[in-house]
Design a protein around this motif. Sequence first.
Motif, PDB file in Angstrom:
ATOM      1  N   GLY A   3       0.860  -1.166  -0.001  1.00 49.50           N
ATOM      2  CA  GLY A   3       0.109   0.027  -0.091  1.00 49.50           C
ATOM      3  C   GLY A   3       0.895   1.096   0.118  1.00 49.50           C
ATOM      4  N   ALA A   4       1.875   1.289   0.837  1.00 50.17           N
ATOM      5  CA  ALA A   4       2.935   2.599   0.721  1.00 50.17           C
ATOM      6  C   ALA A   4       3.527   2.789  -0.571  1.00 50.17           C
ATOM      7  N   GLU A   5       3.762   1.829  -1.150  1.00 51.77           N
ATOM      8  CA  GLU A   5       4.619   1.856  -2.579  1.00 51.77           C
ATOM      9  C   GLU A   5       3.456   2.353  -3.707  1.00 51.77           C
ATOM     10  N   PHE A   6       2.085   1.958  -3.519  1.00 50.26           N
ATOM     11  CA  PHE A   6       1.106   2.354  -4.421  1.00 50.26           C
ATOM     12  C   PHE A   6       0.735   3.857  -4.133  1.00 50.26           C
ATOM     13  N   ALA A   7       0.582   4.303  -2.728  1.00 52.78           N
ATOM     14  CA  ALA A   7       0.615   5.705  -2.380  1.00 52.78           C
ATOM     15  C   ALA A   7       1.506   6.612  -3.000  1.00 52.78           C
ATOM     16  N   GLU A   8       2.864   6.090  -2.739  1.00 54.37           N
ATOM     17  CA  GLU A   8       4.014   6.931  -3.437  1.00 54.37           C
ATOM     18  C   GLU A   8       3.805   7.209  -4.743  1.00 54.37           C
ATOM     19  N   LEU A   9       3.508   5.997  -5.644  1.00 54.03           N
ATOM     20  CA  LEU A   9       3.416   6.375  -6.927  1.00 54.03           C
ATOM     21  C   LEU A   9       2.134   7.218  -7.474  1.00 54.03           C
ATOM     22  N   LYS A  10       1.021   7.118  -6.666  1.00 56.15           N
ATOM     23  CA  LYS A  10      -0.050   7.734  -7.128  1.00 56.15           C
ATOM     24  C   LYS A  10       0.211   9.342  -6.528  1.00 56.15           C
ATOM     25  N   ALA A  11       1.070   9.728  -5.477  1.00 55.75           N
ATOM     26  CA  ALA A  11       1.270  10.989  -5.201  1.00 55.75           C
ATOM     27  C   ALA A  11       2.397  11.449  -6.374  1.00 55.75           C
ATOM     28  N   PHE A  12       3.275  10.565  -6.863  1.00 59.70           N
ATOM     29  CA  PHE A  12       4.355  11.157  -7.739  1.00 59.70           C
ATOM     30  C   PHE A  12       3.423  11.482  -8.950  1.00 59.70           C
ATOM     31  N   ALA A  13       2.364  10.679  -9.452  1.00 57.26           N
ATOM     32  CA  ALA A  13       1.807  10.856 -10.851  1.00 57.26           C
ATOM     33  C   ALA A  13       0.756  12.551 -10.470  1.00 57.26           C
ATOM     34  N   ALA A  14       0.313  12.725  -9.291  1.00 57.88           N
ATOM     35  CA  ALA A  14      -0.098  13.519  -8.952  1.00 57.88           C
ATOM     36  C   ALA A  14       0.376  15.024  -9.351  1.00 57.88           C
ATOM     37  N   VAL A  15       1.664  15.007  -8.780  1.00 65.87           N
ATOM     38  CA  VAL A  15       2.727  16.080  -8.751  1.00 65.87           C
ATOM     39  C   VAL A  15       3.029  16.295 -10.412  1.00 65.87           C
ATOM     40  N   VAL A  16       3.130  15.218 -11.209  1.00 66.74           N
ATOM     41  CA  VAL A  16       3.493  15.388 -12.503  1.00 66.74           C
ATOM     42  C   VAL A  16       2.414  16.200 -13.268  1.00 66.74           C
ATOM     43  N   GLU A  17       1.070  15.568 -12.863  1.00 66.07           N
ATOM     44  CA  GLU A  17      -0.094  16.011 -13.815  1.00 66.07           C
ATOM     45  C   GLU A  17      -0.446  17.440 -13.347  1.00 66.07           C
ATOM     46  N   ARG A  18      -0.279  17.802 -12.087  1.00 67.55           N
ATOM     47  CA  ARG A  18      -0.505  19.396 -11.873  1.00 67.55           C
ATOM     48  C   ARG A  18       0.653  20.214 -11.766  1.00 67.55           C
ATOM     49  N   ALA A  19       1.914  19.712 -11.945  1.00 68.24           N
ATOM     50  CA  ALA A  19       3.022  20.446 -12.147  1.00 68.24           C
ATOM     51  C   ALA A  19       3.275  21.375 -10.672  1.00 68.24           C
ATOM     52  N   SER A  20       2.853  20.661  -9.890  1.00 67.40           N
ATOM     53  CA  SER A  20       2.796  21.737  -8.795  1.00 67.40           C
ATOM     54  C   SER A  20       2.504  20.890  -7.271  1.00 67.40           C
ATOM     55  N   PHE A  21       3.446  21.047  -6.348  1.00 64.08           N
ATOM     56  CA  PHE A  21       3.403  20.261  -5.053  1.00 64.08           C
ATOM     57  C   PHE A  21       2.217  20.659  -4.347  1.00 64.08           C
ATOM     58  N   ALA A  22       2.021  22.104  -4.415  1.00 58.23           N
ATOM     59  CA  ALA A  22       0.957  22.640  -3.389  1.00 58.23           C
ATOM     60  C   ALA A  22      -0.416  22.299  -4.281  1.00 58.23           C
ATOM     61  N   ARG A  23      -0.782  22.031  -5.401  1.00 56.34           N
ATOM     62  CA  ARG A  23      -2.042  21.467  -6.008  1.00 56.34           C
ATOM     63  C   ARG A  23      -2.212  20.124  -5.997  1.00 56.34           C
ATOM     64  N   ALA A  24      -1.148  19.428  -5.911  1.00 59.50           N
ATOM     65  CA  ALA A  24      -1.094  17.946  -6.033  1.00 59.50           C
ATOM     66  C   ALA A  24      -1.573  17.375  -4.350  1.00 59.50           C
ATOM     67  N   ALA A  25      -0.905  18.343  -3.525  1.00 55.17           N
ATOM     68  CA  ALA A  25      -0.954  17.929  -2.119  1.00 55.17           C
ATOM     69  C   ALA A  25      -2.575  18.496  -1.857  1.00 55.17           C
ATOM     70  N   GLU A  26      -3.231  19.401  -2.364  1.00 51.53           N
ATOM     71  CA  GLU A  26      -4.624  19.623  -2.103  1.00 51.53           C
ATOM     72  C   GLU A  26      -5.292  18.534  -2.511  1.00 51.53           C
ATOM     73  N   HIS A  27      -5.172  18.154  -3.690  1.00 48.22           N
ATOM     74  CA  HIS A  27      -5.756  17.089  -4.245  1.00 48.22           C
ATOM     75  C   HIS A  27      -5.957  15.819  -3.627  1.00 48.22           C
ATOM     76  N   LEU A  28      -4.753  15.372  -3.150  1.00 52.68           N
ATOM     77  CA  LEU A  28      -4.418  14.200  -2.190  1.00 52.68           C
ATOM     78  C   LEU A  28      -4.937  14.413  -0.885  1.00 52.68           C
ATOM     79  N   GLY A  29      -5.256  15.617  -0.414  1.00 55.97           N
ATOM     80  CA  GLY A  29      -5.558  15.723   1.063  1.00 55.97           C
ATOM     81  C   GLY A  29      -4.424  15.655   1.855  1.00 55.97           C
ATOM     82  N   LEU A  30      -3.372  15.992   1.242  1.00 57.59           N
ATOM     83  CA  LEU A  30      -1.998  15.764   2.509  1.00 57.59           C
ATOM     84  C   LEU A  30      -1.364  17.233   2.501  1.00 57.59           C
ATOM     85  N   SER A  31      -0.341  17.670   3.469  1.00 57.34           N
ATOM     86  CA  SER A  31       0.188  18.829   3.513  1.00 57.34           C
ATOM     87  C   SER A  31       1.480  18.784   2.441  1.00 57.34           C
TER      88      SER A  31
END
Length: 310
Positions: A3-31
Amino acid sequence: MRGAEFAELKAFAAVVERASFARAAEHLGLSPSALSQTIRLLEARMGARLLNRTTRSVAPTPTGDLLYARLAPLFRDMADAVAEASAAAGQMRGKLRINTLGMAARQVIAPRLGRFHRAHPDVQLDIVVDDGLSDIVAGRFDAGIRVGGRLEKDMIAVRLTPDIHMIAVASRDYLARRGVPQSPDDLHHHACINWRLQADGSAYRWEFEQAGKRVEVAVDGPLVTNHSDLGVAAALQGLGIAYVFERDQMDEHLRQGRLVQVLADWSVTRPGLFLYYSNRRHPSPALAALIDCLLDREPLASERPFQAGH
């Protein structure tokens, strides 16, 4: 995969797709700090840097590009599977990203927003108005809306409107000052408001036809834009002649005399508006529902592939 590995890959994809850590964090519900730590753990596990970070932007490294290219289709397939299962259970939900011309947004999408939302309240529409020629696959859009003749052959396309005319228009004030062109060649002596094709940065060559004779004219003038509203506004303010789709807000301007059509005998007809999506993807239930809504129809089982000239 843990599960941890899947979460890491999902987080990585979110950052690439949004080109922003802030927008990706908001999408994922993380700080943002938690997301940064997740990416650092993934990079440590991979033994390679996956993202290049600056104070203003974030972009994948070559290794990150390779990883994302393999991950993106998998995540899309999983999202489609969940959407199909939800739809089968009568709970259509998710997000639809649509890239569309401004005229399509006004004429086809806007009048039907309320009806679509009432029918599918858990589907979020992300509508990007883009009068250029963006690549919907590279831009990670579910579908695009364009004039038919501008579609790639490897797309599935659904006709939304009949064929439309291209017309040259100008204000009465401009024509009083500069005269009325009698043939396309006369445009070389006029101020013209041109359209830039975003795909390669080149300016559009105006196309005309009369009695089977087809000509293209490279024009020049005070404004080049990739947004139709700016071109129409410039023509209304007397900057020059614009070449526009007849259905794009023109009826009212012509009826009220704010704009006058010129070179009417040389007008060409272009394929109408088409919604299109990659033939490598099966349309999600939400996209199929949007297509039905835009066409004011009952759902159909399938759509035919697009062929130029049809």
